[in-house]
Scaffold this motif. Sequence first.
Motif, short mmCIF file in Angstrom:
data_model
loop_
_atom_site.label_atom_id
_atom_site.label_comp_id
_atom_site.label_asym_id
_atom_site.label_seq_id
_atom_site.Cartn_x
_atom_site.Cartn_y
_atom_site.Cartn_z
N LEU A 1 0.85 -1.19 0.00
CA LEU A 1 0.00 0.00 0.00
C LEU A 1 0.89 1.24 0.00
O LEU A 1 1.86 1.32 0.75
N LEU A 2 0.54 2.21 -0.83
CA LEU A 2 1.19 3.52 -0.85
C LEU A 2 0.25 4.51 -0.17
O LEU A 2 -0.94 4.56 -0.49
N VAL A 3 0.77 5.28 0.77
CA VAL A 3 -0.11 6.14 1.56
C VAL A 3 0.61 7.44 1.90
O VAL A 3 1.83 7.46 2.14
N LEU A 4 -0.14 8.53 1.90
CA LEU A 4 0.41 9.81 2.34
C LEU A 4 0.74 9.74 3.83
O LEU A 4 -0.01 9.16 4.62
N ASP A 5 1.86 10.37 4.20
CA ASP A 5 2.31 10.36 5.59
C ASP A 5 1.21 10.75 6.57
O ASP A 5 1.02 10.10 7.61
N GLU A 6 0.50 11.82 6.24
CA GLU A 6 -0.47 12.34 7.21
C GLU A 6 -1.68 11.45 7.38
O GLU A 6 -2.50 11.65 8.28
N HIS A 7 -1.82 10.42 6.54
CA HIS A 7 -2.95 9.48 6.69
C HIS A 7 -2.46 8.08 7.09
O HIS A 7 -3.22 7.12 7.01
N PHE A 8 -1.22 8.01 7.55
CA PHE A 8 -0.68 6.71 7.92
C PHE A 8 -1.37 6.15 9.17
O PHE A 8 -1.54 4.93 9.30
N ALA A 9 -1.79 7.03 10.07
CA ALA A 9 -2.51 6.55 11.26
C ALA A 9 -3.80 5.84 10.86
O ALA A 9 -4.17 4.80 11.42
N THR A 10 -4.49 6.41 9.87
CA THR A 10 -5.71 5.76 9.37
C THR A 10 -5.37 4.42 8.72
O THR A 10 -6.12 3.44 8.86
N ALA A 11 -4.25 4.39 8.00
CA ALA A 11 -3.83 3.13 7.38
C ALA A 11 -3.59 2.06 8.44
O ALA A 11 -3.99 0.90 8.26
N ARG A 12 -2.98 2.44 9.55
CA ARG A 12 -2.75 1.46 10.62
C ARG A 12 -4.07 0.92 11.17
O ARG A 12 -4.19 -0.27 11.49
N GLN A 13 -5.07 1.80 11.24
CA GLN A 13 -6.40 1.34 11.68
C GLN A 13 -6.97 0.34 10.66
O GLN A 13 -7.57 -0.68 11.04
N ALA A 14 -6.77 0.65 9.36
CA ALA A 14 -7.26 -0.25 8.32
C ALA A 14 -6.56 -1.61 8.40
O ALA A 14 -7.19 -2.66 8.20
N PHE A 15 -5.28 -1.60 8.72
CA PHE A 15 -4.55 -2.86 8.87
C PHE A 15 -5.09 -3.65 10.06
O PHE A 15 -5.28 -4.87 9.99
N ALA A 16 -5.34 -2.95 11.17
CA ALA A 16 -5.86 -3.61 12.37
C ALA A 16 -7.22 -4.25 12.09
O ALA A 16 -7.52 -5.35 12.60
N GLU A 17 -8.05 -3.57 11.29
CA GLU A 17 -9.36 -4.13 10.94
C GLU A 17 -9.23 -5.44 10.17
O GLU A 17 -10.17 -6.25 10.16
N GLN A 18 -8.09 -5.62 9.50
CA GLN A 18 -7.87 -6.88 8.77
C GLN A 18 -7.07 -7.89 9.60
O GLN A 18 -6.65 -8.93 9.09
N GLY A 19 -6.86 -7.56 10.89
CA GLY A 19 -6.22 -8.52 11.78
C GLY A 19 -4.72 -8.41 11.89
O GLY A 19 -4.07 -9.32 12.44
N PHE A 20 -4.13 -7.32 11.38
CA PHE A 20 -2.68 -7.16 11.45
C PHE A 20 -2.29 -6.35 12.68
O PHE A 20 -3.00 -5.42 13.09
N ALA A 21 -1.15 -6.70 13.24
CA ALA A 21 -0.59 -5.95 14.37
C ALA A 21 0.50 -5.02 13.85
O ALA A 21 1.00 -5.18 12.73
N ALA A 22 0.88 -4.06 14.68
CA ALA A 22 1.90 -3.09 14.28
C ALA A 22 3.21 -3.80 13.89
O ALA A 22 3.91 -3.37 12.97
N ARG A 23 3.52 -4.90 14.57
CA ARG A 23 4.78 -5.60 14.28
C ARG A 23 4.77 -6.26 12.90
O ARG A 23 5.84 -6.66 12.39
N ASP A 24 3.60 -6.42 12.29
CA ASP A 24 3.51 -7.06 10.98
C ASP A 24 3.90 -6.11 9.84
O ASP A 24 4.20 -6.56 8.73
N ILE A 25 3.88 -4.82 10.11
CA ILE A 25 4.08 -3.82 9.06
C ILE A 25 5.56 -3.75 8.68
O ILE A 25 6.43 -3.57 9.53
N VAL A 26 5.82 -3.91 7.39
CA VAL A 26 7.17 -3.75 6.85
C VAL A 26 7.17 -2.52 5.95
O VAL A 26 6.39 -2.44 5.00
N GLU A 27 8.02 -1.56 6.25
CA GLU A 27 8.11 -0.36 5.41
C GLU A 27 9.21 -0.53 4.37
O GLU A 27 10.35 -0.83 4.71
N GLU A 28 8.83 -0.35 3.12
CA GLU A 28 9.77 -0.43 2.01
C GLU A 28 10.30 0.97 1.70
O GLU A 28 9.66 1.97 2.00
N GLY A 29 11.44 1.03 1.06
CA GLY A 29 12.01 2.31 0.66
C GLY A 29 11.59 2.70 -0.74
O GLY A 29 10.57 2.26 -1.26
#
Length: 390
Positions: free
Chosen positions: A39-67
Amino acid sequence: MAPAEGWRTRRARRLAGLPWVRREDRADGSPVRFVADELLVLDEHFATARQAFAEQGFAARDIVEEGDVPSGFRRVRLPGLDVARAARRVRVQAEAAGDTRVAAGPNHVFVSTPFEHAGAYGPPCPAPPGTLPARTDGTEEVGVLVLDTGVWLNSPLPKDRYVAEEQRDFESDVDIDEDGITAGDAGHANFVAGVLLTRSPRVQPRLMKIVDTFGVCRETDLVAGLRQADGYRIINLSLGGYTLDDRPPVLLTAALAGLLTSGDRVVVAAAGNDGQHDRPFWPAAYAGTSAPWRRRVVAVAAHDGLRIAEWSNTGTWITVAAPGANVTSTFVNHERFPDGWARWSGTSFATPYVAAAIADALPGAGSVRLAAEAVVGGANRRYGRYAGLD
């Protein structure tokens, strides 16, 4: 099954077999392709993206940030992510907060524009040798950046007339099947460069490989290529694709805004070959948006000399039409193409025709923006509702 249909089916199977590509089909069956799990996301909406990930059952530790993304964006990867669902979740909340930008989206997949869908004309066919006009002494050289496939050395392209980031020996790693399809990239950049050189003695193409051996690239690949555009006023993009909900690609929008908002530069982009009449094909479709730099994008449809080709995409966002059916250009030297020349069709090849015309108009116009306007304004033929070059 007709030969062209067999070719298109095999191409589609190759693309479907790429494990990193996912697709979502619209109601009409037309696909959107994107990178799996990203997923590509604007910085200022990353908090919302984390909520969207949580709704799909992902935890913060699952997130891998690519360069490999510009400042202000995040590129995240979560194996198993429903990318389309997450992107829509972020967009809805951003729009509810009054942000009219596309806040998140997949890492879209784009294709070179004879790929999988070159219309009724099918794959490249052998052709008698054409001619490449010699450069006239004292002629101002105009660089055209071509973001495309790699270049094959076994080709009629004169080595002193182009610059290539990557060149390979054709015989060493590619075969051509009975329908003219290569196992690797299909000489697409060789063909595009030949159109540029055939149409204008001024042009010196710089051919940069961003499209892989299956004829596809990611949005992040295209954006990385655009970062190399400094010093080039004409950019040829014989590629494109469709997007989630037909919204502009999030990362590409920012990249083109940075490139085209200031300075003297135009992007000439292919309209696509799916015969779509109501669906934006990006990046060409930026020409029909409200972006302040939209007039710096020239969207090119293909005609066959009489009418718009039935396989060419059209829409209110088309800028101009150009010859794109049964075009003759440089290809590769091979037993099936003994002279190294081919006939091929697609908006891929109408696009460099227009880019070359802009290069020719540049000295008299004084700027590439005015040269593009002169070329489009001087198109004195009509192909349906579109002005066209002969």
